[in-house]
Design a protein around this motif. Structure first.
Motif, PDB file in Angstrom:
ATOM      1  N   PHE A 293       0.921  -1.105  -0.171  1.00  0.00           N
ATOM      2  CA  PHE A 293      -0.060   0.060   0.279  1.00  0.00           C
ATOM      3  C   PHE A 293       0.924   1.211  -0.173  1.00  0.00           C
ATOM      4  O   PHE A 293       1.712   1.338   0.937  1.00  0.00           O
ATOM      5  CB  PHE A 293      -0.948   0.261   1.170  1.00  0.00           C
ATOM      6  CG  PHE A 293      -1.830   1.384   1.257  1.00  0.00           C
ATOM      7  CD1 PHE A 293      -2.783   1.429   0.470  1.00  0.00           C
ATOM      8  CD2 PHE A 293      -1.500   2.418   2.153  1.00  0.00           C
ATOM      9  CE1 PHE A 293      -3.807   2.583   0.322  1.00  0.00           C
ATOM     10  CE2 PHE A 293      -2.470   3.467   2.072  1.00  0.00           C
ATOM     11  CZ  PHE A 293      -3.508   3.445   1.206  1.00  0.00           C
TER      12      PHE A 293
ATOM     13  N   THR B 128      -5.340   8.572   1.167  1.00  0.00           N
ATOM     14  CA  THR B 128      -5.411   7.983  -0.352  1.00  0.00           C
ATOM     15  C   THR B 128      -4.137   7.517  -0.691  1.00  0.00           C
ATOM     16  O   THR B 128      -2.847   7.913  -0.473  1.00  0.00           O
ATOM     17  CB  THR B 128      -5.954   9.235  -1.232  1.00  0.00           C
ATOM     18  OG1 THR B 128      -4.841  10.231  -1.033  1.00  0.00           O
ATOM     19  CG2 THR B 128      -7.318   9.727  -0.680  1.00  0.00           C
TER      20      THR B 128
ATOM     21  N   LEU C  59      -3.232   0.411  -3.553  1.00  0.00           N
ATOM     22  CA  LEU C  59      -3.101  -1.016  -3.194  1.00  0.00           C
ATOM     23  C   LEU C  59      -2.683  -1.776  -4.185  1.00  0.00           C
ATOM     24  O   LEU C  59      -3.402  -1.871  -5.262  1.00  0.00           O
ATOM     25  CB  LEU C  59      -4.474  -1.384  -2.409  1.00  0.00           C
ATOM     26  CG  LEU C  59      -4.234  -2.824  -1.824  1.00  0.00           C
ATOM     27  CD1 LEU C  59      -3.426  -2.960  -0.492  1.00  0.00           C
ATOM     28  CD2 LEU C  59      -5.688  -3.045  -1.255  1.00  0.00           C
TER      29      LEU C  59
ATOM     30  N   ARG D 225      -4.826  -0.905  -7.507  1.00  0.00           N
ATOM     31  CA  ARG D 225      -6.135  -0.062  -7.355  1.00  0.00           C
ATOM     32  C   ARG D 225      -6.139   1.043  -6.455  1.00  0.00           C
ATOM     33  O   ARG D 225      -5.476   0.966  -5.448  1.00  0.00           O
ATOM     34  CB  ARG D 225      -7.252  -1.087  -7.028  1.00  0.00           C
ATOM     35  CG  ARG D 225      -7.579  -2.127  -7.935  1.00  0.00           C
ATOM     36  CD  ARG D 225      -8.592  -1.832  -8.980  1.00  0.00           C
ATOM     37  NE  ARG D 225      -8.787  -3.042  -9.725  1.00  0.00           N
ATOM     38  CZ  ARG D 225      -8.408  -3.217 -11.006  1.00  0.00           C
ATOM     39  NH1 ARG D 225      -7.396  -2.459 -11.532  1.00  0.00           N
ATOM     40  NH2 ARG D 225      -8.749  -4.278 -11.639  1.00  0.00           N
TER      41      ARG D 225
ATOM     42  N   LYS E  22      -7.039   3.152  -3.554  1.00  0.00           N
ATOM     43  CA  LYS E  22      -7.797   2.874  -2.178  1.00  0.00           C
ATOM     44  C   LYS E  22      -7.808   4.124  -1.062  1.00  0.00           C
ATOM     45  O   LYS E  22      -6.605   4.780  -0.944  1.00  0.00           O
ATOM     46  CB  LYS E  22      -6.974   1.719  -1.382  1.00  0.00           C
ATOM     47  CG  LYS E  22      -7.777   1.102  -0.404  1.00  0.00           C
ATOM     48  CD  LYS E  22      -8.968   0.608  -0.530  1.00  0.00           C
ATOM     49  CE  LYS E  22      -9.690   0.048   0.622  1.00  0.00           C
ATOM     50  NZ  LYS E  22     -11.129  -0.162   0.257  1.00  0.00           N
TER      51      LYS E  22
ATOM     52  N   VAL F 133     -11.864  -4.843   1.559  1.00  0.00           N
ATOM     53  CA  VAL F 133     -11.155  -4.952  -0.025  1.00  0.00           C
ATOM     54  C   VAL F 133     -12.242  -6.030  -0.501  1.00  0.00           C
ATOM     55  O   VAL F 133     -12.738  -7.007  -0.135  1.00  0.00           O
ATOM     56  CB  VAL F 133      -9.892  -5.558   0.215  1.00  0.00           C
ATOM     57  CG1 VAL F 133      -9.305  -5.717  -1.062  1.00  0.00           C
ATOM     58  CG2 VAL F 133      -9.116  -4.283   0.739  1.00  0.00           C
TER      59      VAL F 133
END
Length: 171
Positions: A89, A105, A108, A115, A117, A139
């Motif tokens: 992340f 913000t 991931l 994407r 996340k 998720v």
């Protein structure tokens, strides 16, 4: 982020941090719980209070207290740890709210699929040398290519919980 989170580099204290997941299976009758025992990360707080950083989970360290299930989760049906050994992340921005929440913000990446996340963490402890963030978010595993679902046993979202302690790095 806050006056106590001084500008500079911050390192994840892996021994004082946890990242866990839980997911309903067996047609919502059983909750599988697991934790990643190898986590790493760090970040930087800028002079203006902006923050960014990275958290890395070693997929092979996932422990659900069931060796056969753990091997399956690490295999090609799920995380495919041989080809994608890490979950990452990357926090691109973190903003501290007046109520102690931190809006984060980032991106991931699981199984090689990235994407955007966003999540909300809670600043639970902070001083000049350490800070601790707690968060819980969901998720959709299918967004990351984890679609294995024999006989429709696995439904819903995966819940991720994390307690992350960072210590200030002295230059």
């Amino acid at each position: 982020m806050t006056v106590a989170a001084q500008a500079g580099l911050w390192q994840l204290d892996a021994g004082a941090s946890t990242v866990a997941l839980k997911h309903k299976t067996m047609w919502n009758l059983v909750t599988v719980k697991g934790a990643f025992t190898a986590v790493a990360g760090g970040g930087e707080v800028g002079p203006d209070g902006t923050a960014a950083g990275t958290l890395t989970l070693d997929v092979a360290s996932l422990d659900t207290k069931n060796a056969k299930r753990d091997a399956h989760l690490r295999g090609a049906d799920f995380f495919d740890a041989d080809n994608h050994p890490e979950i990452t992340f990357v926090a691109r921005a973190a903003e501290l709210g007046a109520d102690g929440t931190v809006k984060v913000t980032g991106q991931l990446t699981v199984r090689g699929v990235s994407r955007p996340k966003s999540l909300t963490a809670r600043l639970v402890e902070s001083d000049a040398d350490a800070l601790t963030l707690d968060t819980e978010f969901t998720v959709d595993r299918s967004e990351f290519g984890l679609g294995w679902n024999q006989m429709g046993m696995i439904r819903g979202l995966t819940t991720v919980t994390a307690a992350l302690r960072f210590t200030r790095t002295v230059a």
